[in-house]
Design a protein around this motif. Structure first.
Motif, PDB file in Angstrom:
ATOM      1  N   ARG A  70      32.891 -38.068  80.977  1.00  0.00           N
ATOM      2  CA  ARG A  70      34.279 -38.212  81.394  1.00  0.00           C
ATOM      3  C   ARG A  70      34.417 -39.272  82.481  1.00  0.00           C
ATOM      4  O   ARG A  70      33.686 -39.293  83.460  1.00  0.00           O
ATOM      5  N   GLY A  71      35.370 -40.168  82.271  1.00  0.00           N
ATOM      6  CA  GLY A  71      35.756 -41.156  83.259  1.00  0.00           C
ATOM      7  C   GLY A  71      37.217 -41.465  83.059  1.00  0.00           C
ATOM      8  O   GLY A  71      38.014 -40.587  82.724  1.00  0.00           O
ATOM      9  N   ALA A  72      37.583 -42.721  83.232  1.00  0.00           N
ATOM     10  CA  ALA A  72      38.947 -43.113  82.887  1.00  0.00           C
ATOM     11  C   ALA A  72      39.204 -42.856  81.412  1.00  0.00           C
ATOM     12  O   ALA A  72      40.309 -42.518  80.997  1.00  0.00           O
ATOM     13  N   GLN A  73      38.148 -43.022  80.587  1.00  0.00           N
ATOM     14  CA  GLN A  73      38.132 -42.627  79.183  1.00  0.00           C
ATOM     15  C   GLN A  73      36.839 -41.889  78.918  1.00  0.00           C
ATOM     16  O   GLN A  73      35.937 -41.855  79.752  1.00  0.00           O
ATOM     17  N   TRP A  74      36.748 -41.270  77.750  1.00  0.00           N
ATOM     18  CA  TRP A  74      35.482 -40.692  77.334  1.00  0.00           C
ATOM     19  C   TRP A  74      34.581 -41.830  76.882  1.00  0.00           C
ATOM     20  O   TRP A  74      34.990 -42.679  76.095  1.00  0.00           O
ATOM     21  N   ASP A  75      33.359 -41.839  77.372  1.00  0.00           N
ATOM     22  CA  ASP A  75      32.472 -42.966  77.113  1.00  0.00           C
ATOM     23  C   ASP A  75      31.074 -42.452  76.802  1.00  0.00           C
ATOM     24  O   ASP A  75      30.597 -41.505  77.429  1.00  0.00           O
ATOM     25  N   GLY A  76      30.417 -43.076  75.829  1.00  0.00           N
ATOM     26  CA  GLY A  76      29.065 -42.692  75.454  1.00  0.00           C
ATOM     27  C   GLY A  76      28.775 -43.141  74.042  1.00  0.00           C
ATOM     28  O   GLY A  76      28.725 -44.333  73.752  1.00  0.00           O
ATOM     29  N   SER A  77      28.591 -42.177  73.130  1.00  0.00           N
ATOM     30  CA  SER A  77      28.359 -42.507  71.728  1.00  0.00           C
ATOM     31  C   SER A  77      29.530 -43.298  71.161  1.00  0.00           C
ATOM     32  O   SER A  77      29.361 -44.154  70.299  1.00  0.00           O
ATOM     33  N   ILE A  78      30.730 -42.988  71.616  1.00  0.00           N
ATOM     34  CA  ILE A  78      31.932 -43.753  71.300  1.00  0.00           C
ATOM     35  C   ILE A  78      32.748 -43.866  72.586  1.00  0.00           C
ATOM     36  O   ILE A  78      32.450 -43.198  73.574  1.00  0.00           O
ATOM     37  N   ARG A  79      33.770 -44.704  72.579  1.00  0.00           N
ATOM     38  CA  ARG A  79      34.680 -44.817  73.718  1.00  0.00           C
ATOM     39  C   ARG A  79      36.077 -44.482  73.225  1.00  0.00           C
ATOM     40  O   ARG A  79      36.562 -45.086  72.269  1.00  0.00           O
ATOM     41  N   CYS A  80      36.718 -43.489  73.853  1.00  0.00           N
ATOM     42  CA  CYS A  80      37.984 -43.020  73.325  1.00  0.00           C
ATOM     43  C   CYS A  80      38.759 -42.277  74.403  1.00  0.00           C
ATOM     44  O   CYS A  80      38.264 -42.029  75.500  1.00  0.00           O
ATOM     45  N   GLY A  81      39.983 -41.926  74.069  1.00  0.00           N
ATOM     46  CA  GLY A  81      40.803 -41.062  74.896  1.00  0.00           C
ATOM     47  C   GLY A  81      41.163 -39.818  74.114  1.00  0.00           C
ATOM     48  O   GLY A  81      40.530 -39.487  73.109  1.00  0.00           O
ATOM     49  N   LEU A  82      42.183 -39.115  74.574  1.00  0.00           N
ATOM     50  CA  LEU A  82      42.699 -37.948  73.854  1.00  0.00           C
ATOM     51  C   LEU A  82      43.981 -38.323  73.125  1.00  0.00           C
ATOM     52  O   LEU A  82      44.798 -39.077  73.669  1.00  0.00           O
ATOM     53  N   PRO A  83      44.176 -37.826  71.901  1.00  0.00           N
ATOM     54  CA  PRO A  83      43.306 -36.909  71.166  1.00  0.00           C
ATOM     55  C   PRO A  83      42.017 -37.584  70.709  1.00  0.00           C
ATOM     56  O   PRO A  83      41.973 -38.800  70.506  1.00  0.00           O
ATOM     57  N   LEU A  84      40.973 -36.796  70.545  1.00  0.00           N
ATOM     58  CA  LEU A  84      39.672 -37.325  70.144  1.00  0.00           C
ATOM     59  C   LEU A  84      39.734 -37.859  68.714  1.00  0.00           C
ATOM     60  O   LEU A  84      40.262 -37.186  67.826  1.00  0.00           O
ATOM     61  N   PRO A  85      39.187 -39.048  68.468  1.00  0.00           N
ATOM     62  CA  PRO A  85      39.208 -39.613  67.109  1.00  0.00           C
ATOM     63  C   PRO A  85      38.095 -39.023  66.231  1.00  0.00           C
ATOM     64  O   PRO A  85      37.266 -39.749  65.683  1.00  0.00           O
ATOM     65  N   LEU A  86      38.087 -37.719  66.100  1.00  0.00           N
ATOM     66  CA  LEU A  86      37.040 -36.997  65.381  1.00  0.00           C
ATOM     67  C   LEU A  86      37.677 -36.111  64.325  1.00  0.00           C
ATOM     68  O   LEU A  86      38.785 -35.599  64.509  1.00  0.00           O
ATOM     69  N   ALA A  87      36.962 -35.921  63.228  1.00  0.00           N
ATOM     70  CA  ALA A  87      37.488 -35.148  62.107  1.00  0.00           C
ATOM     71  C   ALA A  87      37.642 -33.676  62.477  1.00  0.00           C
ATOM     72  O   ALA A  87      36.842 -33.115  63.234  1.00  0.00           O
ATOM     73  N   SER A  88      38.662 -33.052  61.939  1.00  0.00           N
ATOM     74  CA  SER A  88      38.894 -31.625  62.164  1.00  0.00           C
ATOM     75  C   SER A  88      37.800 -30.797  61.498  1.00  0.00           C
ATOM     76  O   SER A  88      37.309 -31.135  60.412  1.00  0.00           O
ATOM     77  N   GLU A  89      37.391 -29.733  62.183  1.00  0.00           N
ATOM     78  CA  GLU A  89      36.420 -28.749  61.675  1.00  0.00           C
ATOM     79  C   GLU A  89      35.112 -29.406  61.245  1.00  0.00           C
ATOM     80  O   GLU A  89      34.496 -29.015  60.255  1.00  0.00           O
ATOM     81  N   ALA A  90      34.664 -30.410  62.009  1.00  0.00           N
ATOM     82  CA  ALA A  90      33.455 -31.148  61.648  1.00  0.00           C
ATOM     83  C   ALA A  90      32.254 -30.786  62.507  1.00  0.00           C
ATOM     84  O   ALA A  90      31.131 -31.176  62.178  1.00  0.00           O
ATOM     85  N   PHE A  91      32.442 -30.018  63.593  1.00  0.00           N
ATOM     86  CA  PHE A  91      31.367 -29.776  64.549  1.00  0.00           C
ATOM     87  C   PHE A  91      31.005 -28.300  64.602  1.00  0.00           C
ATOM     88  O   PHE A  91      31.862 -27.421  64.567  1.00  0.00           O
ATOM     89  N   GLY A  92      29.705 -28.055  64.710  1.00  0.00           N
ATOM     90  CA  GLY A  92      29.226 -26.683  64.822  1.00  0.00           C
ATOM     91  C   GLY A  92      29.208 -26.165  66.240  1.00  0.00           C
ATOM     92  O   GLY A  92      29.215 -24.961  66.462  1.00  0.00           O
ATOM     93  N   ALA A  93      29.171 -27.076  67.225  1.00  0.00           N
ATOM     94  CA  ALA A  93      29.173 -26.668  68.634  1.00  0.00           C
ATOM     95  C   ALA A  93      29.818 -27.764  69.467  1.00  0.00           C
ATOM     96  O   ALA A  93      29.599 -28.957  69.217  1.00  0.00           O
ATOM     97  N   VAL A  94      30.606 -27.355  70.440  1.00  0.00           N
ATOM     98  CA  VAL A  94      31.189 -28.261  71.419  1.00  0.00           C
ATOM     99  C   VAL A  94      30.856 -27.703  72.796  1.00  0.00           C
ATOM    100  O   VAL A  94      31.104 -26.520  73.069  1.00  0.00           O
ATOM    101  N   LEU A  95      30.291 -28.544  73.658  1.00  0.00           N
ATOM    102  CA  LEU A  95      29.873 -28.120  74.991  1.00  0.00           C
ATOM    103  C   LEU A  95      30.658 -28.901  76.038  1.00  0.00           C
ATOM    104  O   LEU A  95      30.703 -30.142  75.995  1.00  0.00           O
TER     105      LEU A  95
END
Length: 237
Positions: A70-95
């Motif tokens: 977390r920073g001004a944006q989410w940064d790491g594997s991808i760089r993004c803001g909210l809403p997250l540019p990720l597919a719905s119901e695609a993850f088994g765990a969120v931490l």
């Protein structure tokens, strides 16, 4: 001439989450590292998403996992803001590792976590403990520690089941680096806690449909009985 005070003596950080980059914050993040990896290891089939503060070590999320800071944006594997540019119901765990410990409202991010988690997927949320003596170490940093009841209410608002939350207390009571974790009465004074909750599974057949099928089956059975009674005199003849 105004009185000036060196920054290092004020205890005030440029951003609240910067506190985790100091000695006390890094010790706490180290204490939580094993709990993070246990949650990730328990979800081998689907991708995992870790959202953490900038000072935290990146966990091993695997080739299909994502790790964002977390920073001004989410940064790491991808760089993004909210809403997250990720597919719905695609993850088994969120931490979520302390990314909601500033004064911001949590519902937008928790709602996104509910959206991207697969049915039965695990949400793990680490937060500061307002009851610990360790809180004096983040005093005047701008961080906001909120009790487990607050987080349970926030999770319910975002669609997670309210009565199926597990709780673990992590970190030191006061001395930096003493570490440990537990669920006992004395563990309630540890520096942080982690809530774990699973997203609701979808019902295979809605209950209303099941009731309708039972009603139809009763009608068919009654019709069959009536047919047998009507045929009985003919058979006797």
């Amino acid at each position: 001439m105004p009185l000036t005070v060196p920054d290092r003596q004020t205890g005030i950080h440029a951003e609240p989450l910067d506190w985790f980059g100091g000695v006390a914050g890094l010790r706490l993040l180290d204490d939580e590292a094993r709990a993070v990896q246990r949650v990730i290891a328990a979800c081998p089939a689907l991708p995992r998403l870790w959202l953490g503060v900038g000072a935290a070590s990146t966990p091993q999320v695997g080739n299909r996992g994502l790790a964002l800071r977390r920073g001004a944006q989410w940064d790491g594997s991808i760089r993004c803001g909210l809403p997250l540019p990720l597919a719905s119901e695609a993850f088994g765990a969120v931490l979520l590792q302390h990314v909601l410990d500033d004064a911001g409202a949590p519902d937008v991010l928790l709602g996104e976590c509910a959206r991207i988690l697969a049915p039965g997927g695990t949400l793990w949320l680490a937060a500061l403990n307002p009851w610990t003596p360790y809180r004096l170490r983040w005093a005047r940093s701008g961080l906001r520690a909120r009790d487990p009841g607050y987080w349970q209410s926030a999770l319910r608002r975002c669609g997670f089941p309210g009565g199926a939350v597990s709780l673990q207390w992590i970190g030191s009571h006061w001395r930096e680096g003493s570490g440990g974790a537990g669920v006992g009465a004395t563990d309630r004074l540890r520096a942080s806690f982690a809530l774990t909750v699973n997203k609701r599974e979808r019902a295979v057949i809605p209950p209303a449909r099941l009731q309708h099928l039972r009603w139809q089956a009763g009608r068919i059975a009654a019709a069959a009985d009536a047919h047998c009674e009507a045929a009985a005199p003919i058979m006797r003849a």
